[in-house]
Design an enzyme around this catalytic site. Structure first.
Site, PDB file in Angstrom:
ATOM      1  N   ASN A  10       9.333  45.864 -24.489  1.00  0.00           N
ATOM      2  CA  ASN A  10      10.156  46.060 -23.115  1.00  0.00           C
ATOM      3  C   ASN A  10       9.639  44.761 -22.402  1.00  0.00           C
ATOM      4  O   ASN A  10       8.625  44.755 -21.858  1.00  0.00           O
ATOM      5  CB  ASN A  10       9.753  47.287 -22.375  1.00  0.00           C
ATOM      6  CG  ASN A  10       9.999  47.163 -21.008  1.00  0.00           C
ATOM      7  OD1 ASN A  10      10.822  46.418 -20.313  1.00  0.00           O
ATOM      8  ND2 ASN A  10       9.729  48.306 -20.198  1.00  0.00           N
ATOM      9  N   TRP A  11      10.597  43.892 -22.000  1.00  0.00           N
ATOM     10  CA  TRP A  11      10.416  42.670 -21.412  1.00  0.00           C
ATOM     11  C   TRP A  11      10.149  42.787 -20.016  1.00  0.00           C
ATOM     12  O   TRP A  11       9.753  41.910 -19.303  1.00  0.00           O
ATOM     13  CB  TRP A  11      11.172  41.579 -21.913  1.00  0.00           C
ATOM     14  CG  TRP A  11      11.032  40.912 -23.031  1.00  0.00           C
ATOM     15  CD1 TRP A  11      10.290  41.388 -24.256  1.00  0.00           C
ATOM     16  CD2 TRP A  11      11.472  39.597 -23.650  1.00  0.00           C
ATOM     17  NE1 TRP A  11      10.287  40.488 -25.543  1.00  0.00           N
ATOM     18  CE2 TRP A  11      11.135  39.493 -24.960  1.00  0.00           C
ATOM     19  CE3 TRP A  11      12.319  38.760 -23.183  1.00  0.00           C
ATOM     20  CZ2 TRP A  11      11.353  38.250 -25.737  1.00  0.00           C
ATOM     21  CZ3 TRP A  11      12.815  37.557 -24.170  1.00  0.00           C
ATOM     22  CH2 TRP A  11      12.313  37.355 -25.302  1.00  0.00           C
ATOM     23  N   LYS A  12      10.594  43.941 -19.422  1.00  0.00           N
ATOM     24  CA  LYS A  12      10.472  44.078 -18.023  1.00  0.00           C
ATOM     25  C   LYS A  12      11.276  42.724 -17.191  1.00  0.00           C
ATOM     26  O   LYS A  12      12.171  42.286 -17.838  1.00  0.00           O
ATOM     27  CB  LYS A  12       9.093  44.365 -17.634  1.00  0.00           C
ATOM     28  CG  LYS A  12       8.408  45.671 -18.507  1.00  0.00           C
ATOM     29  CD  LYS A  12       7.021  45.777 -17.839  1.00  0.00           C
ATOM     30  CE  LYS A  12       6.414  46.857 -18.787  1.00  0.00           C
ATOM     31  NZ  LYS A  12       5.279  47.528 -18.169  1.00  0.00           N
ATOM     32  N   HIS A  93      11.443  54.878 -16.902  1.00  0.00           N
ATOM     33  CA  HIS A  93      10.264  54.078 -16.749  1.00  0.00           C
ATOM     34  C   HIS A  93       9.328  54.352 -15.528  1.00  0.00           C
ATOM     35  O   HIS A  93       9.977  54.408 -14.496  1.00  0.00           O
ATOM     36  CB  HIS A  93      10.419  52.645 -17.128  1.00  0.00           C
ATOM     37  CG  HIS A  93       9.143  52.050 -17.494  1.00  0.00           C
ATOM     38  ND1 HIS A  93       8.157  51.405 -16.687  1.00  0.00           N
ATOM     39  CD2 HIS A  93       8.644  51.329 -18.606  1.00  0.00           C
ATOM     40  CE1 HIS A  93       7.129  51.001 -17.230  1.00  0.00           C
ATOM     41  NE2 HIS A  93       7.554  50.818 -18.558  1.00  0.00           N
ATOM     42  N   GLU A  95       7.686  52.547 -13.857  1.00  0.00           N
ATOM     43  CA  GLU A  95       7.778  51.188 -12.736  1.00  0.00           C
ATOM     44  C   GLU A  95       9.001  51.704 -11.902  1.00  0.00           C
ATOM     45  O   GLU A  95       8.914  51.497 -10.871  1.00  0.00           O
ATOM     46  CB  GLU A  95       7.590  49.894 -13.410  1.00  0.00           C
ATOM     47  CG  GLU A  95       6.361  49.774 -13.900  1.00  0.00           C
ATOM     48  CD  GLU A  95       6.427  48.840 -14.979  1.00  0.00           C
ATOM     49  OE1 GLU A  95       7.441  48.293 -15.564  1.00  0.00           O
ATOM     50  OE2 GLU A  95       5.392  48.509 -15.557  1.00  0.00           O
ATOM     51  N   GLU A 163       3.985  57.250 -21.867  1.00  0.00           N
ATOM     52  CA  GLU A 163       3.258  55.941 -21.361  1.00  0.00           C
ATOM     53  C   GLU A 163       2.373  56.403 -20.069  1.00  0.00           C
ATOM     54  O   GLU A 163       2.813  56.547 -19.055  1.00  0.00           O
ATOM     55  CB  GLU A 163       4.291  55.118 -20.854  1.00  0.00           C
ATOM     56  CG  GLU A 163       5.099  54.337 -22.122  1.00  0.00           C
ATOM     57  CD  GLU A 163       5.814  53.161 -21.671  1.00  0.00           C
ATOM     58  OE1 GLU A 163       5.612  52.048 -22.218  1.00  0.00           O
ATOM     59  OE2 GLU A 163       6.443  52.798 -20.435  1.00  0.00           O
ATOM     60  N   GLY A 169      -0.220  47.863 -18.782  1.00  0.00           N
ATOM     61  CA  GLY A 169      -0.524  46.424 -18.360  1.00  0.00           C
ATOM     62  C   GLY A 169      -2.227  46.381 -18.139  1.00  0.00           C
ATOM     63  O   GLY A 169      -2.407  45.213 -17.253  1.00  0.00           O
ATOM     64  N   SER A 208      -0.648  49.172 -23.063  1.00  0.00           N
ATOM     65  CA  SER A 208      -1.735  48.515 -23.779  1.00  0.00           C
ATOM     66  C   SER A 208      -1.605  48.171 -25.166  1.00  0.00           C
ATOM     67  O   SER A 208      -2.593  47.809 -25.988  1.00  0.00           O
ATOM     68  CB  SER A 208      -2.957  48.412 -23.062  1.00  0.00           C
ATOM     69  OG  SER A 208      -2.956  48.145 -21.571  1.00  0.00           O
ATOM     70  N   GLY A 229       4.870  46.354 -23.942  1.00  0.00           N
ATOM     71  CA  GLY A 229       5.292  45.424 -22.879  1.00  0.00           C
ATOM     72  C   GLY A 229       4.812  43.955 -23.045  1.00  0.00           C
ATOM     73  O   GLY A 229       5.383  43.390 -23.732  1.00  0.00           O
ATOM     74  N   GLY A 230       3.543  43.753 -22.224  1.00  0.00           N
ATOM     75  CA  GLY A 230       2.770  42.461 -22.569  1.00  0.00           C
ATOM     76  C   GLY A 230       3.041  41.760 -23.849  1.00  0.00           C
ATOM     77  O   GLY A 230       3.275  40.648 -24.187  1.00  0.00           O
TER      78      GLY A 230
HETATM   79  P1  13P Z   1       2.200  47.173 -21.821  1.00  0.00           P
HETATM   80  O1  13P Z   1       2.307  46.974 -23.121  1.00  0.00           O
HETATM   81  O2  13P Z   1       2.083  45.671 -20.719  1.00  0.00           O
HETATM   82  O3  13P Z   1       0.891  47.882 -21.315  1.00  0.00           O
HETATM   83  O4  13P Z   1       3.471  47.986 -21.082  1.00  0.00           O
HETATM   84  C1  13P Z   1       3.797  49.053 -21.529  1.00  0.00           C
HETATM   85  C2  13P Z   1       5.290  49.318 -20.996  1.00  0.00           C
HETATM   86  O5  13P Z   1       5.193  49.775 -19.796  1.00  0.00           O
HETATM   87  C3  13P Z   1       6.326  49.393 -21.715  1.00  0.00           C
HETATM   88  O6  13P Z   1       7.372  49.936 -21.274  1.00  0.00           O
END
Ligand code: 13P
Length: 246
Positions: A10-12, A93, A95, A163, A169, A208, A229-230
Site C-alpha cells: 500500500n503506497w498510501k 484502512h 487512516e 492492522e 509506520g 511495520s 506500507g513503508g
Molecule cells: P507500514 O507497513 O508502513 O507500517 O504500514 C502498514 C499499512 O498501513 C499498510 O496498509
C-alpha cells in the site's frame, strides 16, 4: 485449508511516475514466482500506468466511493478504478477511518460497491493502542470486522487485513502470540458469519512488516499474507518480503 499467501503493498500518498520502475522490478519477480500472490496499490494517478505494463502483478486502489456515480466531487467509483486497471481496492484502512471518519457501515457499502463492479476488496480492521492496553483488542476488532463485512462477503472476492493502528509506520509489531490470537479470533468470527467459506478467506497482517520480520509473521497460524506500507515503496525493500514466502 491451504490458503495461498498474499502480499500487498500500500503506497498510501507516495509515488510519482518515476517510481513506476519499482513496480516493474516487483512485476519481474512475480513473473518468475507463482507460489505467492502479490499486488501493489499505488496512488490513483499511477494505476493506469502501472497496470498497462505490469501484467504479472495485480494493481489495486487504496479507496473507492460507495456510490456508482453522481455529485461527489473528487471521488472515484469502482467502475472508474476498474477501467483504469485496478482489480480490487482496499477499504476501511485505519487512516481513512480516522482522517475521513469512515464508519463500519460505510466500509461495508464500499466493499459491496466493489463486488457489484466485479472487483475484489481488502477490508481493513484494527485496534488503537488505547484499546489494546485496555485489554479489549480482540472484542473490538472482531466486532469491527462483523460490522464492516457486507452481507454478500465471500472468499472469492474479499480478503481481511488486520492492522493494529499502533503498529502502522511505528516499527512496533505485536508479539507473535498476540497476532496469532487475533487471527484465530477473526477466523472464528468469519466461519460463524459465513460458514465454511470463512476457512477459505485470507486474513492478512499489516503494521511495520519488513524483510526482517516477514518470515516469522507469515508462518503464524491463520496469517495468510501481509499488507505492507513503508517497506513496499521500493523493490529492494519489498522483494525480501515476497522472498520470505516464495
Ligand atoms: P507500514 O507497513 O508502513 O507500517 O504500514 C502498514 C499499512 O498501513 C499498510 O496498509
Amino acid at each position: 485449508m491451504r490458503r495461498k499467501k498474499y502480499i500487498i503493498g500500500n503506497w498510501k500518498m507516495n509515488g510519482l511516475a518515476q517510481d513506476l520502475q519499482q513496480i516493474g522490478e516487483i512485476n519481474t519477480f512475480c513473473g518468475r514466482n507463482d507460489s505467492v500472490d502479490s499486488a501493489i496499490c499505488p496512488p490513483v494517478t499511477l494505476i493506469s500506468g502501472a497496470a498497462q505494463v505490469n501484467t504479472d502483478i495485480t494493481i489495486g486502489a487504496q479507496d473507492v466511493h460507495h456510490n456508482e456515480a453522481g455529485a461527489h466531487t473528487g471521488c472515484l467509483s469502482a467502475a472508474m478504478l476498474k477501467e483504469a486497471g485496478a482489480r480490487f481496492s482496499i477499504v476501511g484502512h485505519s487512516e481513512r477511518r480516522a482522517d475521513q471518519g469512515e464508519t463500519d457501515a460505510l466500509v461495508a457499502a464500499k466493499a459491496k460497491a466493489l463486488k457489484t463492479a466485479g472487483m475484489n476488496a481488502i477490508l481493513c480492521v484494527g485496534e488503537t493502542l488505547e484499546t489494546r492496553d485496555a485489554g479489549n483488542a480482540i472484542d473490538f476488532v472482531t466486532a469491527q470486522l462483523l460490522a464492516s463485512l457486507p452481507e454478500e462477503a465471500s472468499s472469492k472476492w474479499l480478503t481481511v487485513a488486520y492492522e493494529p493502528v499502533w503498529a502502522i509506520g511505528t516499527g512496533r509489531v505485536p508479539q507473535s502470540a498476540d497476532i496469532a490470537d487475533m487471527h484465530a479470533a477473526l477466523r472464528a468470527a468469519l466461519t460463524d458469519r459465513i460458514g465454511s467459506d470463512g476457512d477459505n478467506m485470507r486474513i492478512l497482517y499489516g503494521g511495520s512488516v519488513n524483510g526482517g520480520n516477514a518470515s516469522e509473521i507469515l508462518t503464524l497460524d491463520n496469517v495468510d499474507g501481509a499488507l505492507v506500507g513503508g517497506a513496499s515503496l521500493t523493490a529492494d525493500k519489498f522483494l525480501p518480503i515476497l522472498e520470505a514466502v516464495a
